[in-house]
Scaffold this motif. Structure first.
Motif, short mmCIF file in Angstrom:
data_model
loop_
_atom_site.label_atom_id
_atom_site.label_comp_id
_atom_site.label_asym_id
_atom_site.label_seq_id
_atom_site.Cartn_x
_atom_site.Cartn_y
_atom_site.Cartn_z
N GLU A 29 -40.05 22.20 -17.00
CA GLU A 29 -40.54 21.11 -17.85
C GLU A 29 -41.84 21.48 -18.55
O GLU A 29 -42.09 21.06 -19.67
N ARG A 30 -42.68 22.25 -17.88
CA ARG A 30 -44.02 22.54 -18.40
C ARG A 30 -44.08 23.77 -19.30
O ARG A 30 -44.63 23.72 -20.40
N VAL A 31 -43.60 24.88 -18.81
CA VAL A 31 -43.81 26.18 -19.49
C VAL A 31 -43.30 26.19 -20.93
O VAL A 31 -44.04 26.62 -21.83
N PRO A 32 -42.09 25.71 -21.19
CA PRO A 32 -41.63 25.75 -22.60
C PRO A 32 -42.53 24.94 -23.54
O PRO A 32 -42.72 25.33 -24.69
N ARG A 33 -43.08 23.86 -23.06
CA ARG A 33 -43.93 23.03 -23.91
C ARG A 33 -45.23 23.75 -24.29
O ARG A 33 -45.76 23.58 -25.37
N VAL A 34 -45.75 24.51 -23.35
CA VAL A 34 -46.96 25.28 -23.64
C VAL A 34 -46.61 26.48 -24.49
O VAL A 34 -47.30 26.80 -25.46
N ARG A 35 -45.51 27.15 -24.15
CA ARG A 35 -45.09 28.36 -24.87
C ARG A 35 -44.81 28.06 -26.35
O ARG A 35 -45.17 28.85 -27.22
N ASN A 36 -44.16 26.92 -26.62
CA ASN A 36 -43.82 26.64 -28.03
C ASN A 36 -44.92 25.89 -28.78
O ASN A 36 -44.73 25.49 -29.92
N GLY A 37 -46.07 25.71 -28.13
CA GLY A 37 -47.22 25.11 -28.81
C GLY A 37 -47.23 23.60 -28.83
O GLY A 37 -48.13 22.99 -29.42
N GLU A 38 -46.24 22.97 -28.20
CA GLU A 38 -46.21 21.50 -28.14
C GLU A 38 -47.44 20.96 -27.42
O GLU A 38 -47.96 19.90 -27.77
N ILE A 39 -47.91 21.70 -26.41
CA ILE A 39 -49.10 21.33 -25.66
C ILE A 39 -50.04 22.53 -25.66
O ILE A 39 -49.64 23.64 -25.31
N ALA A 40 -51.29 22.29 -26.06
CA ALA A 40 -52.28 23.37 -26.10
C ALA A 40 -52.85 23.62 -24.70
O ALA A 40 -52.97 22.69 -23.90
N MET A 41 -53.17 24.86 -24.43
CA MET A 41 -53.75 25.23 -23.13
C MET A 41 -54.99 24.39 -22.82
O MET A 41 -55.19 23.98 -21.67
N ALA A 42 -55.82 24.15 -23.82
CA ALA A 42 -57.04 23.37 -23.60
C ALA A 42 -56.74 21.96 -23.10
O ALA A 42 -57.53 21.38 -22.36
N GLU A 43 -55.58 21.44 -23.49
CA GLU A 43 -55.21 20.08 -23.09
C GLU A 43 -54.81 20.00 -21.61
O GLU A 43 -54.83 18.92 -21.03
N ILE A 44 -54.42 21.12 -21.01
CA ILE A 44 -53.95 21.10 -19.63
C ILE A 44 -54.86 21.88 -18.68
O ILE A 44 -54.57 22.01 -17.50
N ALA A 45 -55.97 22.38 -19.21
CA ALA A 45 -56.86 23.19 -18.40
C ALA A 45 -57.49 22.39 -17.26
O ALA A 45 -57.80 22.95 -16.21
N VAL A 46 -57.68 21.10 -17.44
CA VAL A 46 -58.39 20.29 -16.45
C VAL A 46 -57.50 19.24 -15.79
O VAL A 46 -57.62 18.95 -14.61
N ASP A 47 -56.60 18.65 -16.56
CA ASP A 47 -55.74 17.62 -15.99
C ASP A 47 -54.34 17.72 -16.58
O ASP A 47 -54.06 18.56 -17.41
#
Length: 144
Positions: A29-47
């Motif tokens: 559920e998580r990895v593809p969203r980060v990989r395709n840019g849907e979610i930026a790393m900065a958005e998930i770095a803390v929470d």
């Protein structure tokens, strides 16, 4: 190795399988969203707030697999280590694992809080009974 010991090890394995399955599903559920840019790393770095609901439910459930189940793992290992484990431990262990699967199923699908709490609380009661049984059996066992 006795049948009882094998069944207790299978209960441990079933609980571990649940934990790993939730981890894999969460990654899917998580990895593809980060990989395709849907979610930026900065958005998930803390929470986890940037993840969609399903990914957050899976993440919360994965965290939950390191709460009551830790006491379960220790209890079963104590039962195996102490010797003399019997069908009471097998039944309580099996029931605990079934309740953990029910809890996880509710948690990552409907997340119906009352049903989820019911499964969690039932598992807590079963785990409490397992520990009371273990302590009494071990402490009251005749010494050689």
């Amino acid at each position: 190795m006795s049948l009882v010991e094998k069944l207790l090890i299978l209960a441990l394995a079933a609980q571990a399988l649940l934990t790993v399955s939730i981890l894999v599903w969460m990654g899917m559920e998580r990895v593809p969203r980060v990989r395709n840019g849907e979610i930026a790393m900065a958005e998930i770095a803390v929470d986890r707030d940037a993840y969609p609901l399903k990914a957050r439910l899976l993440s919360n459930n994965f965290d939950n697999q390191f709460q009551l189940p830790v006491l379960f793992y220790v209890g079963v290992m104590l039962a195996l280590w102490s010797g003399g484990a019997g069908w009471v431990e097998v039944i309580l262990s099996g029931l605990f694992v079934v309740l953990r699967y029910v809890h996880a199923g509710v948690h990552v699908t409907t997340n119906h809080v009352f049903r989820r709490f019911g499964a969690y609380f039932a598992g807590l009661v079963v785990l409490g009974l397992l520990w009371v049984w273990l302590v009494l059996r071990i402490v009251l066992a005749p010494s050689i």
